[in-house]
Motif scaffolding. Structure first.
Motif, PDB file in Angstrom:
ATOM      1  N   UNK A  49      37.247  10.423  42.636  1.00 40.82           N
ATOM      2  CA  UNK A  49      37.299  10.115  41.200  1.00 40.82           C
ATOM      3  C   UNK A  49      37.257   8.617  40.914  1.00 40.82           C
ATOM      4  N   UNK A  50      38.085   7.794  41.554  1.00 38.94           N
ATOM      5  CA  UNK A  50      37.968   6.354  41.285  1.00 38.94           C
ATOM      6  C   UNK A  50      36.649   5.776  41.771  1.00 38.94           C
ATOM      7  N   UNK A  51      36.111   6.311  42.859  1.00 39.05           N
ATOM      8  CA  UNK A  51      34.810   5.838  43.317  1.00 39.05           C
ATOM      9  C   UNK A  51      33.750   6.070  42.240  1.00 39.05           C
ATOM     10  N   UNK A  52      33.748   7.245  41.650  1.00 41.31           N
ATOM     11  CA  UNK A  52      32.741   7.560  40.633  1.00 41.31           C
ATOM     12  C   UNK A  52      32.951   6.725  39.373  1.00 41.31           C
ATOM     13  N   UNK A  53      34.185   6.494  38.996  1.00 40.10           N
ATOM     14  CA  UNK A  53      34.440   5.623  37.848  1.00 40.10           C
ATOM     15  C   UNK A  53      33.884   4.231  38.101  1.00 40.10           C
ATOM     16  N   UNK A  54      34.160   3.669  39.275  1.00 45.44           N
ATOM     17  CA  UNK A  54      33.670   2.335  39.590  1.00 45.44           C
ATOM     18  C   UNK A  54      32.137   2.294  39.628  1.00 45.44           C
ATOM     19  N   UNK A  55      31.531   3.284  40.250  1.00 47.82           N
ATOM     20  CA  UNK A  55      30.064   3.331  40.317  1.00 47.82           C
ATOM     21  C   UNK A  55      29.429   3.389  38.932  1.00 47.82           C
ATOM     22  N   UNK A  56      30.201   3.934  37.970  1.00 46.25           N
ATOM     23  CA  UNK A  56      29.666   4.135  36.622  1.00 46.25           C
ATOM     24  C   UNK A  56      30.019   3.013  35.661  1.00 46.25           C
ATOM     25  N   UNK A  57      30.697   1.966  36.153  1.00 44.01           N
ATOM     26  CA  UNK A  57      30.997   0.826  35.299  1.00 44.01           C
ATOM     27  C   UNK A  57      32.365   0.844  34.669  1.00 44.01           C
ATOM     28  N   UNK A  58      33.253   1.706  35.146  1.00 42.07           N
ATOM     29  CA  UNK A  58      34.628   1.752  34.651  1.00 42.07           C
ATOM     30  C   UNK A  58      35.540   1.359  35.804  1.00 42.07           C
ATOM     31  N   UNK A  59      36.118   0.176  35.719  1.00 39.54           N
ATOM     32  CA  UNK A  59      36.940  -0.322  36.813  1.00 39.54           C
ATOM     33  C   UNK A  59      37.118  -1.814  36.702  1.00 39.54           C
ATOM     34  N   UNK A  60      37.624  -2.452  37.750  1.00 42.40           N
ATOM     35  CA  UNK A  60      37.831  -3.906  37.714  1.00 42.40           C
ATOM     36  C   UNK A  60      36.503  -4.646  37.557  1.00 42.40           C
ATOM     37  N   UNK A  61      36.396  -5.453  36.517  1.00 40.81           N
ATOM     38  CA  UNK A  61      35.127  -6.133  36.233  1.00 40.81           C
ATOM     39  C   UNK A  61      34.665  -6.993  37.400  1.00 40.81           C
ATOM     40  N   UNK A  62      35.618  -7.624  38.089  1.00 37.93           N
ATOM     41  CA  UNK A  62      35.236  -8.491  39.202  1.00 37.93           C
ATOM     42  C   UNK A  62      34.609  -7.696  40.336  1.00 37.93           C
ATOM     43  N   UNK A  63      35.136  -6.511  40.616  1.00 33.01           N
ATOM     44  CA  UNK A  63      34.563  -5.662  41.660  1.00 33.01           C
ATOM     45  C   UNK A  63      33.192  -5.170  41.256  1.00 33.01           C
ATOM     46  N   UNK A  64      33.043  -4.759  40.011  1.00 35.00           N
ATOM     47  CA  UNK A  64      31.741  -4.262  39.549  1.00 35.00           C
ATOM     48  C   UNK A  64      30.690  -5.370  39.598  1.00 35.00           C
ATOM     49  N   UNK A  65      31.101  -6.577  39.286  1.00 41.04           N
ATOM     50  CA  UNK A  65      30.161  -7.701  39.315  1.00 41.04           C
ATOM     51  C   UNK A  65      29.650  -7.951  40.727  1.00 41.04           C
ATOM     52  N   UNK A  66      30.503  -7.745  41.727  1.00 44.22           N
ATOM     53  CA  UNK A  66      30.077  -7.945  43.112  1.00 44.22           C
ATOM     54  C   UNK A  66      28.903  -7.032  43.478  1.00 44.22           C
ATOM     55  N   UNK A  67      28.807  -5.896  42.796  1.00 50.68           N
ATOM     56  CA  UNK A  67      27.774  -4.920  43.126  1.00 50.68           C
ATOM     57  C   UNK A  67      26.743  -4.758  42.006  1.00 50.68           C
ATOM     58  N   UNK A  68      26.731  -5.742  41.089  1.00 52.14           N
ATOM     59  CA  UNK A  68      25.742  -5.782  39.998  1.00 52.14           C
ATOM     60  C   UNK A  68      25.762  -4.501  39.176  1.00 52.14           C
ATOM     61  N   UNK A  69      26.959  -3.945  38.961  1.00 57.57           N
ATOM     62  CA  UNK A  69      27.115  -2.748  38.144  1.00 57.57           C
ATOM     63  C   UNK A  69      27.526  -3.185  36.734  1.00 57.57           C
ATOM     64  N   UNK A  70      26.751  -2.832  35.719  1.00 66.30           N
ATOM     65  CA  UNK A  70      27.123  -3.216  34.351  1.00 66.30           C
ATOM     66  C   UNK A  70      28.483  -2.639  33.969  1.00 66.30           C
ATOM     67  N   UNK A  71      29.298  -3.466  33.329  1.00 61.09           N
ATOM     68  CA  UNK A  71      30.653  -3.056  32.972  1.00 61.09           C
ATOM     69  C   UNK A  71      30.625  -2.253  31.673  1.00 61.09           C
ATOM     70  N   UNK A  72      31.054  -1.012  31.742  1.00 62.34           N
ATOM     71  CA  UNK A  72      31.262  -0.206  30.545  1.00 62.34           C
ATOM     72  C   UNK A  72      32.652  -0.466  29.988  1.00 62.34           C
ATOM     73  N   UNK A  73      33.634  -0.549  30.900  1.00 61.36           N
ATOM     74  CA  UNK A  73      35.020  -0.813  30.479  1.00 61.36           C
ATOM     75  C   UNK A  73      35.761  -1.450  31.642  1.00 61.36           C
ATOM     76  N   UNK A  74      36.292  -2.643  31.406  1.00 61.79           N
ATOM     77  CA  UNK A  74      37.070  -3.349  32.430  1.00 61.79           C
ATOM     78  C   UNK A  74      38.445  -2.704  32.507  1.00 61.79           C
ATOM     79  N   UNK A  75      38.657  -1.916  33.554  1.00 61.75           N
ATOM     80  CA  UNK A  75      39.904  -1.170  33.722  1.00 61.75           C
ATOM     81  C   UNK A  75      40.439  -1.470  35.123  1.00 61.75           C
ATOM     82  N   UNK A  76      41.279  -2.493  35.245  1.00 57.73           N
ATOM     83  CA  UNK A  76      41.668  -2.994  36.572  1.00 57.73           C
ATOM     84  C   UNK A  76      42.365  -1.979  37.458  1.00 57.73           C
ATOM     85  N   UNK A  77      43.020  -0.980  36.875  1.00 60.80           N
ATOM     86  CA  UNK A  77      43.785  -0.043  37.680  1.00 60.80           C
ATOM     87  C   UNK A  77      42.971   0.992  38.427  1.00 60.80           C
ATOM     88  N   UNK A  78      41.686   1.098  38.147  1.00 59.02           N
ATOM     89  CA  UNK A  78      40.853   2.092  38.832  1.00 59.02           C
ATOM     90  C   UNK A  78      40.724   1.711  40.307  1.00 59.02           C
TER      91      UNK A  78
END
Length: 535
Positions: A260-289
């Protein structure tokens, strides 16, 4: 592109929670429900034979075969993290032990601000799910989908262990899920007439032909679809072909504490800094994912038995194995019906504690690690597991590719409390093994061995041999603080049309095995989802 069309509810993951949701949400024929499972059908016969879990731990056809990152407090070892990849999810490959945890666990969830999650709130859902072989009472239900059964027959080693625990000053307890958890006794299991009953068997199989329920196996969900900050559907891959499904009401993630957290991160819901490392557009910066990962660590004691009464002995004899197979085939009894904890205990490493802080699993065989061949001598195993670890780790994607496993870092034994309690658990276990009721069965302690005597030696052994007991949780935890991922109704914070319903929502890991708690979470979530739809 395969277009599945529009459903009211799209459930991702047919595991312990997903099968419950599919059953309860589709009970209303007006609800169109889609259940997507990355694994296949639960046709492997070893799934349905309780002791078959030993083979399933190393079978990539039904197991994701995850591994942790090197664990700095476990001598930089990599620890296997098996998770079910099949209908029933991990409930199809787990050890079948039915334990709810302590009432105080759920009161602790409530006291963190999660309204409706105290023990009095969740007990009705435990009872609703349960078909207790002993009948209903104030703590137990009868007639629910999930059977809770006594072990098929006692075993002299288990009887000796329970008696020895009493001699060491611990009470006997024949119901770890009743008024009190403390004490030693036999575990109950999620089985019926000697066969495993996974969530798929209990909840999905009876309703699979409902016309408003669609179940698609071998469908690996790859991304969530958003319209702004509202989740409207999912993308998935089946047999190499992409597909989509739309959700009119909600998408519900039940892919587990890893998926579940993997899919959230892959989809742009998660820590913005982590998503940026993988060029995933941020839908919602949610650090706890993916933050706050907790798991139970177990450390095993292996003992050589003075009598040829262990399952090791059965396996070494063609005649005895034939008898084991025949007993199972004709009577659904014997070693093949045994769960991963035959007998066990919930004990205190410090008598001044209000609650047990250590769980013991006792089993009548021994092996170097789960999934390996049994030892070529008469052996049995007892393991100690700290119930309430302080250590927390992380779950992070390492690639935007949904087929690449994430980095799983439970961060075992990171705190002094965790190290002290884990060592203390082994010392309590050793004290039990010195008692007269079990001493005649023990030739000698193989692991850690009596030369491992001091607390320093025991800690070194814990670092060298400690391993998971397969309870990853808390990676999309429930709460009201900035690090929380879902609210008390399990809705993803800041996102519409999306919930998480599985072990990842636990604020902290339960004091015991987690399957029963996850089934309860799904039962409660189903009611909340239906209530919210009517509002």
């Amino acid at each position: 592109m395969r277009e599945m069309g529009r459903f009211d509810y799209v459930i991702v993951g047919a595991g312990s929670a997903g099968c419950v949701l599919a059953n309860r949400l589709s009970a209303d024929p007006r609800n169109r429900v889609l259940l997507l499972e990355a694994g296949g059908e639960d046709t492997n016969p070893w799934i349905h034979i309780p002791l078959g879990y030993g083979k399933l731990f190393v079978d990539p056809k039904v197991n994701w075969m995850f591994q942790t990152t090197p664990q700095p407090h476990l001598d930089d070892r990599i620890i296997n993290q098996p998770r079910g990849k099949v209908l029933g999810g991990s409930s199809s490959i787990n050890g079948l032990v039915y334990v709810r945890g302590q009432a105080e666990d759920f009161d602790g969830w409530r006291d963190l601000g999660n309204v409706g999650w105290g023990f009095e709130d969740v007990l009705p859902y435990f009872r609703k799910a349960e078909d207790q072989a002993r009948g209903a009472d104030e703590f137990h239900g009868q007639g629910g989908p999930l059977p809770v059964s006594d072990q098929g027959s006692p075993h002299p080693l288990c009887d000796a262990f329970v008696a020895a625990a009493q001699q060491a000053g611990h009470p006997r307890n024949d119901d770890f899920n009743g008024r009190t958890q403390e004490g030693a006794g036999y575990y109950q299991t999620t089985s019926r007439r000697g066969l495993r009953v996974s969530s798929a068997v209990a909840y999905l199989r009876p309703v699979r032909r409902r016309p408003n329920l669609t179940v698609v196996t071998r469908a690996h969900t790859t991304r969530l679809i958003f319209d702004g900050r509202r989740c409207t559907g999912v993308e998935f891959s089946r047999d190499g072909r992409p597909g989509t499904a739309q959700a009119g009401h909600e998408v519900i993630l039940s892919a587990g504490a890893i998926g579940s957290p993997q899919l959230l991160q892959l989809s742009g819901v998660g820590p913005a800094s982590l998503l940026a490392q993988h060029a995933i557009p941020v839908v919602h910066d949610l650090p706890g994912v993916g933050a706050d990962l907790q798991d139970h660590l177990q450390v095993r004691m292996v003992l050589k038995c003075t009598r040829s009464i262990t399952f090791n002995d059965d396996m070494r004899s063609a005649w005895r194995m034939a008898g084991v197979g025949l007993n199972f085939a004709l009577n659904r009894k014997g070693p093949l019906t045994v769960s991963a904890g035959y007998a066990g205990a919930f004990l205190k490493t410090d008598p001044t504690l209000a609650l047990p802080d250590t769980q013991i699993h006792f089993i009548n065989f021994s092996t170097t690690k789960m999934g390996d061949r049994l030892h070529d001598y008469s052996g049995f195993t007892a393991s100690a597991c700290q119930l309430r670890p302080e250590s927390r780790g992380t779950l992070k994607i390492v690639s935007p590719d949904p087929f690449v496993a994430p980095a799983i870092d439970p961060n075992y034994l990171a705190t002094e409390t965790d190290r002290r309690v884990t060592v203390g658990g082994l010392k309590v276990l050793r004290d039990i093994m010195r008692q007269p009721a079990i001493a005649p069965f023990i030739d000698h302690e193989v692991e850690p061995g009596l030369d491992c005597a001091s607390d320093k030696d025991l800690l070194a052994y814990c670092r060298a041999r400690g391993s998971t007991i397969y309870h990853p949780t808390c990676t999309a935890r429930m709460g009201n603080d900035a690090g929380a991922v879902v609210d008390a109704r399990l809705r993803v914070r800041g996102i519409g049309g999306l919930r998480v319903v599985d072990g990842s929502i636990m604020p902290f890991v339960l004091s015991g095995n987690t399957h029963a708690g996850i089934v309860m979470i799904a039962e409660k979530a189903a009611d909340m989802i239906l209530e919210d739809a009517r509002a």
